[in-house]
Design an enzyme around this catalytic site. Structure first.
Site, PDB file in Angstrom:
ATOM      1  N   HIS A  55       0.841  -1.188   0.000  1.00 33.94           N
ATOM      2  CA  HIS A  55       0.000   0.000   0.000  1.00 33.94           C
ATOM      3  C   HIS A  55       0.882   1.246   0.000  1.00 33.94           C
ATOM      4  O   HIS A  55       2.003   1.230   0.521  1.00 33.94           O
ATOM      5  CB  HIS A  55      -0.893   0.012   1.234  1.00 33.94           C
ATOM      6  CG  HIS A  55      -1.919  -1.077   1.241  1.00 33.94           C
ATOM      7  ND1 HIS A  55      -2.959  -1.098   2.136  1.00 33.94           N
ATOM      8  CD2 HIS A  55      -2.069  -2.183   0.469  1.00 33.94           C
ATOM      9  CE1 HIS A  55      -3.710  -2.167   1.919  1.00 33.94           C
ATOM     10  NE2 HIS A  55      -3.180  -2.843   0.912  1.00 33.94           N
ATOM     11  N   GLU A  57       0.886   4.026   1.678  1.00 34.09           N
ATOM     12  CA  GLU A  57       1.324   4.532   2.973  1.00 34.09           C
ATOM     13  C   GLU A  57       2.386   3.632   3.602  1.00 34.09           C
ATOM     14  O   GLU A  57       3.353   4.125   4.180  1.00 34.09           O
ATOM     15  CB  GLU A  57       0.131   4.655   3.928  1.00 34.09           C
ATOM     16  CG  GLU A  57      -0.982   5.517   3.409  1.00 34.09           C
ATOM     17  CD  GLU A  57      -2.036   4.756   2.599  1.00 34.09           C
ATOM     18  OE1 GLU A  57      -3.147   5.288   2.478  1.00 34.09           O
ATOM     19  OE2 GLU A  57      -1.752   3.649   2.098  1.00 34.09           O
ATOM     20  N   CYS A  85      -5.319   2.062   6.141  1.00 33.59           N
ATOM     21  CA  CYS A  85      -5.898   0.826   6.655  1.00 33.59           C
ATOM     22  C   CYS A  85      -5.159   0.402   7.925  1.00 33.59           C
ATOM     23  O   CYS A  85      -4.181   1.041   8.331  1.00 33.59           O
ATOM     24  CB  CYS A  85      -5.813  -0.265   5.590  1.00 33.59           C
ATOM     25  SG  CYS A  85      -4.140  -0.909   5.316  1.00 33.59           S
ATOM     26  N   CYS A  88      -1.401  -0.243   7.254  1.00 33.49           N
ATOM     27  CA  CYS A  88      -0.658   0.995   7.028  1.00 33.49           C
ATOM     28  C   CYS A  88      -0.556   1.820   8.304  1.00 33.49           C
ATOM     29  O   CYS A  88       0.491   2.409   8.588  1.00 33.49           O
ATOM     30  CB  CYS A  88      -1.300   1.808   5.916  1.00 33.49           C
ATOM     31  SG  CYS A  88      -1.140   1.008   4.302  1.00 33.49           S
TER      32      CYS A  88
END
Length: 164
Positions: A55, A57, A85, A88
């Site tokens: 992801h 991040e 999420c 992250c």
């Protein structure tokens, strides 16, 4: 002043999400900004390479932890188009990043993606994860001024079949 800076860097995270899609990835982007407003790093989703855990991040937070000392990171802000999420958020916490600003909530993303197997998002606010830690992570978001643009980005992506 703070809101203007937040909107500027959120806009860049949205642009990075567009770039990620053009590169065959999911529409997520992130920017790390120092306390002096210098852009330290930018990150994008890397789904086409790693099939999920990369992801934007988390990619950015891992790289930031390798490049910068804790004092720099504790004073820095991570900007991201969509609320981080749980994975992250944990990575941001462990990387010692001091603040997070997001445009659209994870809950809204879940409403947009439904049961898409490429986005099995958890409906868990990043504030809950950060509050479970032993140090504070400041959180600002969502930003209604950008939410519809971000939502449109995701509606276009996920309805088109994503990056499959």
């Amino acid at each position: 002043m703070q809101r203007d800076m937040d909107l500027k860097h959120l806009q860049r995270s949205i642009d990075l999400a567009d770039e990620a899609v053009r590169e065959g990835n999911h529409p997520f982007g992130a920017v790390l900004v120092s306390e002096t407003e210098e852009v330290l790093l930018e990150g994008k989703n890397s789904y086409s390479v790693d099939r999920g855990p990369g992801h934007a991040e988390a990619n950015l937070a891992r790289e930031a932890a390798r490049q910068f000392d804790a004092a720099t990171l504790l004073a820095a802000t991570l900007y991201t188009s969509v609320e981080p999420c749980s994975m992250c958020s944990g990575t941001i916490y462990w990387a010692d990043i001091g603040a997070v600003v997001f445009g659209m909530t994870e809950h809204r993303l879940g409403e947009l993606t439904g049961d898409d197997p490429e986005n099995q998002t958890q409906d868990l606010e990043c504030r809950v994860i950060f509050a479970s830690g032993r140090r504070e992570v400041q959180v600002r978001g969502p930003f209604e001024a950008l939410e519809e643009r971000i939502a449109a980005q995701h509606k276009a992506f996920w309805k088109s079949g994503g990056a499959s």
